[in-house]
Design a protein around this motif. Structure first.
Motif, PDB file in Angstrom:
ATOM      1  N   LEU A  34     -56.281 -36.833 -21.400  1.00 30.23           N
ATOM      2  CA  LEU A  34     -56.662 -35.995 -22.255  1.00 30.23           C
ATOM      3  C   LEU A  34     -55.758 -34.831 -22.296  1.00 30.23           C
ATOM      4  O   LEU A  34     -55.201 -34.172 -21.374  1.00 30.23           O
ATOM      5  N   HIS A  35     -55.294 -34.596 -23.552  1.00 30.88           N
ATOM      6  CA  HIS A  35     -54.098 -33.302 -23.579  1.00 30.88           C
ATOM      7  C   HIS A  35     -54.558 -32.323 -24.004  1.00 30.88           C
ATOM      8  O   HIS A  35     -54.120 -31.012 -23.743  1.00 30.88           O
ATOM      9  N   SER A  36     -55.513 -32.054 -25.058  1.00 33.04           N
ATOM     10  CA  SER A  36     -56.247 -30.822 -25.424  1.00 33.04           C
ATOM     11  C   SER A  36     -57.711 -31.333 -26.037  1.00 33.04           C
ATOM     12  O   SER A  36     -57.740 -32.591 -26.536  1.00 33.04           O
ATOM     13  N   LEU A  37     -58.533 -30.491 -26.191  1.00 31.81           N
ATOM     14  CA  LEU A  37     -59.835 -30.502 -26.587  1.00 31.81           C
ATOM     15  C   LEU A  37     -59.926 -30.904 -28.205  1.00 31.81           C
ATOM     16  O   LEU A  37     -60.838 -31.510 -28.654  1.00 31.81           O
ATOM     17  N   ASP A  38     -58.722 -30.522 -28.907  1.00 29.44           N
ATOM     18  CA  ASP A  38     -58.833 -30.475 -30.260  1.00 29.44           C
ATOM     19  C   ASP A  38     -58.059 -31.938 -30.618  1.00 29.44           C
ATOM     20  O   ASP A  38     -58.070 -32.542 -31.724  1.00 29.44           O
ATOM     21  N   THR A  39     -57.578 -32.678 -29.687  1.00 29.45           N
ATOM     22  CA  THR A  39     -56.896 -34.060 -29.727  1.00 29.45           C
ATOM     23  C   THR A  39     -57.676 -35.332 -29.365  1.00 29.45           C
ATOM     24  O   THR A  39     -58.182 -34.975 -28.097  1.00 29.45           O
ATOM     25  N   PRO A  40     -57.751 -36.252 -29.853  1.00 27.64           N
ATOM     26  CA  PRO A  40     -58.371 -37.635 -29.382  1.00 27.64           C
ATOM     27  C   PRO A  40     -57.694 -38.117 -28.072  1.00 27.64           C
ATOM     28  O   PRO A  40     -56.689 -37.804 -27.711  1.00 27.64           O
ATOM     29  N   LEU A  41     -58.374 -38.548 -27.324  1.00 29.92           N
ATOM     30  CA  LEU A  41     -57.928 -39.181 -26.071  1.00 29.92           C
ATOM     31  C   LEU A  41     -57.033 -40.225 -26.450  1.00 29.92           C
ATOM     32  O   LEU A  41     -56.963 -40.628 -27.304  1.00 29.92           O
TER      33      LEU A  41
END
Ligand code: NAP
Length: 376
Positions: free
Chosen positions: A16-23
């Motif tokens: 997970l890179h950020s909450l706004d981008t998918p796994l």
């Protein structure tokens, strides 16, 4: 079996890179073993019913990014550090993600889920212990691995085994949460425990566990269908539906009393539910309350009833290490059943690339005994 020298230089992991981008499933350097830890080949890792909510920010659980999320797991030791005295490569282990600072065991957080509430836990989750188990391999502190008696647990019942599968063993983690609360509150054989809400994944596990520990159960919840299912588990299970009326529900619970313990395992959305008040008010004199739910804010409590009736309120985050060892022993001795014996089943088993399906399945399969796992 893998050993320290045979581990490939890279492995697959969900990141997970950020909450706004998918796994994303990525090739990452395989974790390296050092003194004080082991590297585990993850076989099956638990997915929480609210797992997606954590990873998209609906439940605002803080965690340093990027990171490999995860859940408690079952795996095999792949590599051991030079100070390891217990484990050998290939050994079946339970992996516990309840992290504790070695220099202060009161400092704790959940590896791959939530980085805790102090600068100390954030430091640990940021610097050394960030990546969790939704990966082929995971680096785990020595003390977070628990040996499992493979011959007994997975062995053929005709030869003295219990006939479980690795997937069945993942339910131990589900049971561990209520076990931590029950041990903390000192639930005794023959006592009556009120469990609420009793219809979700941890609530239903709490019902099975309380029965195995020799308690009588009053299961409280909104869902009449699930309550009916729970009532079929044993004649020691009585049920009370939450109606929203504190007075009526308290009276309904008391009919099955005296109630010695109230175990609350509410999700955050149940913060306004009347069951917490009726649960406390239904307790007998000297009753105990175990608060293990996920409510982060404030709730009102019946101050006078707590004071006049000598009630004790305990909070419990997860469980202690000795609880993990004790529950494994209960399972290995056959005192606490898993799988079909307690109506527990893995409803979905997903590879790393199928993470989206895994989170959907976990949310949709959150009833009695149901669970979902990621098998990297
Ligand atoms: N203390 C700890 O260490 C610890 C460890 C693990 C989890 N937890 C907490 O335990 C909570 C429960 O986890 P879970 O996975 O079993 O379930 P969950 O999916 O978080 O919640 C489902 C349960 O909550 C009930 N519920 C939902 N909304 C409600 C409302 N408004 N009023 C009354 N009941 C309501 C559901 O009942 P219905 O069937 O009626 O929908 C069901 O029983 C989690 O949210 C987590 O924060 C705490």
């Amino acid at each position: 079996m893998a050993s320290e020298t045979t581990l490939a230089p890279t492995h697959r992991a969900i990141v997970l890179h950020s909450l706004d981008t998918p796994l994303k499933v990525e090739q990452r350097p395989t974790p390296q073993v050092t003194p004080g830890n082991v590297v585990v080949r993850v076989l099956a890792a638990n997915v929480l019913s609210y797992g997606r909510d954590i990873l998209d920010g609906t439940r605002p659980y803080p965690y340093p990014k990027p990171y490999i999320p995860g859940g408690s797991a079952v795996g095999r030791i792949a590599a051991v550090g030079s100070d390891c005295s217990t484990f050998t490569p290939g050994q079946l282990v339970l992996v516990d993600i309840m992290m504790r600072a070695r220099d202060d065991t009161s400092v704790s957080y959940l590896l791959g889920i939530h980085n805790g509430f102090s600068s100390k836990t954030v430091k640990l989750a940021t610097d050394e212990w960030r990546d969790s188990t939704y990966a082929e391999y995971a680096k785990i502190p020595l003390e977070n691995c628990y040996p499992l008696d493979e011959a007994r647990l997975l062995g053929d019942p005709a030869s003295g085994g219990l006939g479980y599968t690795v997937d069945d063993l993942t339910y131990i983690h589900r049971l561990l949460v209520p076990f931590g609360g029950f041990r903390d509150i000192d639930l005794k054989v023959g006592e009556t425990i009120l469990i609420g809400p009793a219809t979700g994944p941890y609530g239903t596990a709490a019902v099975s566990l309380a029965l195995a520990l020799g308690a009588k159960v009053v299961a409280m919840g909104r869902n009449a269908q699930v309550l009916e299912q729970l009532a079929t588990m044993s004649d020691k299970v009585k049920t009370v539906q939450i109606t929203g009326s504190v007075g009526a529900d308290t009276e309904a619970i008391k009919k099955h009393g005296p109630i010695d313990v109230f175990f609350d395992i509410s999700p955050p959305v149940a913060a306004e539910s009347t069951h917490i008040m009726s649960g406390i008010l239904s307790l007998a004199h000297s009753g105990r309350v175990s608060l293990m739910g996920g409510i982060a804010g404030n709730i009102s409590i019946p101050y006078g009833a707590i004071m006049f009736n000598d009630l004790k309120l305990h909070g419990k985050f997860m469980y202690e290490r000795k609880d993990v060892r004790m529950l494994i022993k209960m399972v290995e001795k056959g005192v606490m059943g898993l799988g079909k014996k307690v109506g527990a089943r893995v409803e979905g088993k997903f590879g790393l690339e199928q993470w989206d399906e895994a989170f959907t399945a976990a949310k949709e399969n959150a009833g009695p005994g149901q669970s979902v796992i990621i098998a990297p």
